[in-house]
Design an enzyme around this catalytic site. Structure first.
Site, PDB file in Angstrom:
ATOM      1  N   ASN A   1       0.611  -1.454  -0.008  1.00 39.23           N
ATOM      2  CA  ASN A   1      -0.268   0.015  -0.061  1.00 39.23           C
ATOM      3  C   ASN A   1       1.234   1.259   0.005  1.00 39.23           C
ATOM      4  O   ASN A   1       1.805   1.352   1.042  1.00 39.23           O
ATOM      5  CB  ASN A   1      -1.099  -0.414   1.050  1.00 39.23           C
ATOM      6  CG  ASN A   1      -2.231   1.225   1.526  1.00 39.23           C
ATOM      7  OD1 ASN A   1      -1.641   1.855   0.337  1.00 39.23           O
ATOM      8  ND2 ASN A   1      -3.237   1.497   2.054  1.00 39.23           N
TER       9      ASN A   1
ATOM     10  N   ARG B   1      -2.275  -2.732  -3.884  1.00 35.41           N
ATOM     11  CA  ARG B   1      -3.872  -1.624  -3.287  1.00 35.41           C
ATOM     12  C   ARG B   1      -2.888  -0.149  -4.240  1.00 35.41           C
ATOM     13  O   ARG B   1      -2.603   0.065  -4.130  1.00 35.41           O
ATOM     14  CB  ARG B   1      -4.049  -0.959  -1.637  1.00 35.41           C
ATOM     15  CG  ARG B   1      -4.693  -0.435  -1.413  1.00 35.41           C
ATOM     16  CD  ARG B   1      -5.090   0.375  -0.292  1.00 35.41           C
ATOM     17  NE  ARG B   1      -5.925   1.144   0.130  1.00 35.41           N
ATOM     18  CZ  ARG B   1      -6.478   2.178   0.143  1.00 35.41           C
ATOM     19  NH1 ARG B   1      -5.415   3.245   1.079  1.00 35.41           N
ATOM     20  NH2 ARG B   1      -7.710   3.013   1.106  1.00 35.41           N
TER      21      ARG B   1
ATOM     22  N   HIS C   1     -12.670   2.779  -0.633  1.00 35.53           N
ATOM     23  CA  HIS C   1     -12.828   1.603   0.776  1.00 35.53           C
ATOM     24  C   HIS C   1     -14.129   0.589   0.349  1.00 35.53           C
ATOM     25  O   HIS C   1     -14.649  -0.514   1.034  1.00 35.53           O
ATOM     26  CB  HIS C   1     -13.867   2.417   2.213  1.00 35.53           C
ATOM     27  CG  HIS C   1     -12.768   3.031   3.656  1.00 35.53           C
ATOM     28  ND1 HIS C   1     -14.564   4.469   3.747  1.00 35.53           N
ATOM     29  CD2 HIS C   1     -12.357   3.256   3.020  1.00 35.53           C
ATOM     30  CE1 HIS C   1     -13.403   5.480   3.894  1.00 35.53           C
ATOM     31  NE2 HIS C   1     -11.613   4.221   3.654  1.00 35.53           N
TER      32      HIS C   1
ATOM     33  N   ARG D   1     -11.425  15.276   7.567  1.00 36.71           N
ATOM     34  CA  ARG D   1     -12.497  15.736   6.374  1.00 36.71           C
ATOM     35  C   ARG D   1     -13.575  16.786   6.560  1.00 36.71           C
ATOM     36  O   ARG D   1     -14.135  16.126   7.335  1.00 36.71           O
ATOM     37  CB  ARG D   1     -12.426  14.319   5.420  1.00 36.71           C
ATOM     38  CG  ARG D   1     -11.353  13.998   4.512  1.00 36.71           C
ATOM     39  CD  ARG D   1     -11.476  13.604   3.589  1.00 36.71           C
ATOM     40  NE  ARG D   1      -9.843  12.048   4.015  1.00 36.71           N
ATOM     41  CZ  ARG D   1     -10.312  10.958   3.458  1.00 36.71           C
ATOM     42  NH1 ARG D   1     -11.855  10.318   2.809  1.00 36.71           N
ATOM     43  NH2 ARG D   1      -9.439  10.454   3.777  1.00 36.71           N
TER      44      ARG D   1
ATOM     45  N   ASP E   1      -9.337  12.158  16.577  1.00 35.08           N
ATOM     46  CA  ASP E   1      -8.769  11.236  17.058  1.00 35.08           C
ATOM     47  C   ASP E   1     -10.271  11.308  17.756  1.00 35.08           C
ATOM     48  O   ASP E   1     -10.514  11.788  19.027  1.00 35.08           O
ATOM     49  CB  ASP E   1      -7.327  10.400  17.684  1.00 35.08           C
ATOM     50  CG  ASP E   1      -7.721   9.145  18.265  1.00 35.08           C
ATOM     51  OD1 ASP E   1      -8.224   9.114  18.949  1.00 35.08           O
ATOM     52  OD2 ASP E   1      -6.562   8.088  18.543  1.00 35.08           O
TER      53      ASP E   1
ATOM     54  N   GLU F   1      -9.001  -5.140   4.764  1.00 39.06           N
ATOM     55  CA  GLU F   1      -8.464  -5.451   3.301  1.00 39.06           C
ATOM     56  C   GLU F   1      -6.910  -6.433   2.995  1.00 39.06           C
ATOM     57  O   GLU F   1      -7.222  -6.240   2.022  1.00 39.06           O
ATOM     58  CB  GLU F   1      -8.187  -3.756   3.419  1.00 39.06           C
ATOM     59  CG  GLU F   1      -9.240  -3.208   3.429  1.00 39.06           C
ATOM     60  CD  GLU F   1      -9.151  -1.145   4.062  1.00 39.06           C
ATOM     61  OE1 GLU F   1      -9.030  -0.733   3.032  1.00 39.06           O
ATOM     62  OE2 GLU F   1      -9.008  -0.775   4.858  1.00 39.06           O
TER      63      GLU F   1
HETATM   64  P1  AMP Z   1      -8.782   3.586  11.190  1.00 39.14           P
HETATM   65  O1  AMP Z   1      -8.388   5.248  10.349  1.00 39.14           O
HETATM   66  O2  AMP Z   1      -9.457   2.992  10.689  1.00 39.14           O
HETATM   67  O3  AMP Z   1      -7.818   4.107  11.475  1.00 39.14           O
HETATM   68  O4  AMP Z   1      -9.195   4.441  12.435  1.00 39.14           O
HETATM   69  C1  AMP Z   1      -8.970   5.100  13.054  1.00 39.14           C
HETATM   70  C2  AMP Z   1      -9.811   5.951  14.307  1.00 39.14           C
HETATM   71  O5  AMP Z   1     -10.290   4.723  15.187  1.00 39.14           O
HETATM   72  C3  AMP Z   1      -9.631   7.369  15.016  1.00 39.14           C
HETATM   73  O6  AMP Z   1     -10.313   7.828  15.387  1.00 39.14           O
HETATM   74  C4  AMP Z   1      -9.187   6.292  16.583  1.00 39.14           C
HETATM   75  O7  AMP Z   1     -10.153   7.314  17.536  1.00 39.14           O
HETATM   76  C5  AMP Z   1     -10.522   5.454  16.293  1.00 39.14           C
HETATM   77  N1  AMP Z   1     -10.150   4.038  17.106  1.00 39.14           N
HETATM   78  C6  AMP Z   1      -9.190   3.507  17.385  1.00 39.14           C
HETATM   79  N2  AMP Z   1      -8.959   2.235  17.897  1.00 39.14           N
HETATM   80  C7  AMP Z   1      -9.618   2.817  19.169  1.00 39.14           C
HETATM   81  C8  AMP Z   1      -9.813   2.103  20.804  1.00 39.14           C
HETATM   82  N3  AMP Z   1      -9.125   1.426  20.934  1.00 39.14           N
HETATM   83  N4  AMP Z   1     -11.636   2.885  20.575  1.00 39.14           N
HETATM   84  C9  AMP Z   1     -11.790   3.554  20.034  1.00 39.14           C
HETATM   85  N5  AMP Z   1     -11.461   4.144  19.190  1.00 39.14           N
HETATM   86  C10 AMP Z   1     -10.482   3.470  18.664  1.00 39.14           C
END
Ligand code: AMP
Length: 389
Positions: free
Chosen positions: A7, A84, A173, A232, A274, A376
């Site tokens: 990726n 990817r 996605h 975004r 986050d 994925e």
């Molecule tokens: P991704 O882009 O799929 O890696 O997702 C990132 C998002 O997932 C971020 O907003 C993180 O806050 C949330 N996230 C990842 N791990 C956790 C967790 N254990 N509890 C709550 N949110 C999480």
């Protein structure tokens, strides 16, 4: 089959070596800061744990060379490579073996995703040159959406503009949504027919899937459309761009950066992109954080209904990706927004932590709600096996 999934980004290259039959991951890692000072490879290997290799990575070719060197010690020879590709444009209704023609097509559609496709095409070419004995497969993230109905993909713009510039909904996605459909179908033993797959991560999209076919999705020409995401803004009145340009004095590049990198949860909360930080802020009474979570779940609820309408109904919903798989709180907030549709999740089931697909709705819920961890890389590897194996 042992497949190396690659990726590539403009300054990074993630890799994972896995087996298609067992799903076992032998090794994975990320080459970071390619072409920038301070580059390194974060590597993780089964049985050997994590390590960091500080190494000069002036370009992607050097990065791939290092990855293959690192993988030499892994007792699982690479038998095929899956790439990817973010944007397959108007060429890829499904994954395809790399040839001169398909590689040229990845480059031709690159203006739709310049930050990704050019680097991806370069890496595909490098892998083909360096390892001519290995087959390479292109797995576009848009392929699953390629055959959605015209009413869903067509923008109501002049037909000549749509045709000349290939302006339409491509979605994103797709590899994740396809994996979710496959897993849900298996898990529900064929009883799910109208599924809304909710990929909620730092990028987030919903996909309406009827008996395995994409009927609509929330991302558009680019992944900026649809839900409120980490950084975004998601859908807004397109005239906002003209207004910010004409009246606000922002350049198009500034607006692009603003909408892609400085908006979403980050902008509304004023704290973080986050969701964990935003949830923490809201718990402590921060009103901006509370509004960010409210807007996030409100939009998921609204667009969920849009996806359901595209199928004339919905029987199953699946939460996936970082937020969808892990955030008990945001799943509950989304379910609350959908109570009017008869969605009811069981707080105890919602609080269960597991890496397996699971039901979190009550028996009374009109829609079966699942949490389904996405994979994925496995989906990409399975495509490589199907095309080369
Ligand atoms: P991704 O882009 O799929 O890696 O997702 C990132 C998002 O997932 C971020 O907003 C993180 O806050 C949330 N996230 C990842 N791990 C956790 C967790 N254990 N509890 C709550 N949110 C999480």
């Amino acid at each position: 089959m042992n497949v190396l999934v690659v990726n590539a980004g403009s300054s990074s290259l993630k890799y994972q070596l896995l087996n298609t039959q067992s799903g076992e991951v032998f090794a994975k890692g990320n080459c970071e800061r390619i072409g920038i000072d301070g580059s390194f490879i974060g590597h993780e290997e089964k049985g050997a744990g994590k390590s960091t290799l500080e190494v000069a990575l002036p370009d992607h070719r050097t990065a791939i060379k290092h990855v293959f060197e690192i993988l030499e010690t892994v007792d699982a020879p690479v038998e095929g490579i899956g790439h990817r590709v973010v944007q397959g444009g108007w060429y890829f209704p499904e994954s395809a073996v790399v040839t001169d023609e398909t590689l040229a097509q990845v480059r031709e559609v690159a203006p739709l995703a310049p930050l990704h496709n050019y680097a991806e095409a370069d890496v595909i070419e490098i892998c083909r040159d360096m390892f001519p004995e290995l087959g390479n497969v292109i797995v576009p993230d848009t392929a699953f959406h390629y055959n959605m109905p015209e009413r869903a993909w067509r923008y109501a713009l002049p037909r000549d503009v749509v045709e000349k510039h290939h302006v339409r909904k491509y979605g994103a996605h797709g590899t994740s949504h396809r994996f979710i459909w496959r897993t849900v179908n298996e898990f529900m033993e064929g009883k799910a027919h109208k599924l809304v797959s909710c990929h909620l991560g730092s990028g987030a999209s919903l996909c309406a899937i009827e008996d395995g076919h994409c009927m609509d999705t929330t991302m558009g020409l680019t992944p900026l459309d649809g839900l409120v995401m980490g950084t975004r803004c998601g859908t807004l009145d397109p005239a906002t761009v003209f207004y910010l340009s004409r009246v606000g004095g922002y350049s198009i590049d500034e607006i692009d950066t603003m909408m892609n990198k400085q908006s979403g949860l980050l902008a509304v909360s004023g704290v973080s992109s986050d969701s964990r930080d935003v949830c923490e802020g809201a718990d402590k009474g921060d009103e901006n954080c509370e509004m960010a979570l409210e807007m996030f779940s409100y939009r998921v609820g609204q667009l969920f209904a849009e996806m359901a309408a595209s199928m004339g109904g919905v029987d199953t919903m699946a939460f996936t990706a970082g937020i969808g798989e892990n955030s008990v709180e945001l799943r509950q907030r989304v379910a609350d927004k959908l109570a009017w549709l008869g969605v009811e999740i069981d707080p105890e089931l919602n609080a269960v932590r597991s890496d397996d697909p699971r039901v979190i709705s009550t028996p009374n819920s009109k829609i079966t709600c699942l949490v389904v961890p996405t994979n994925e890389e496995l989906m990409i590897a399975l495509d490589v096996e199907a095309l080369l194996g």
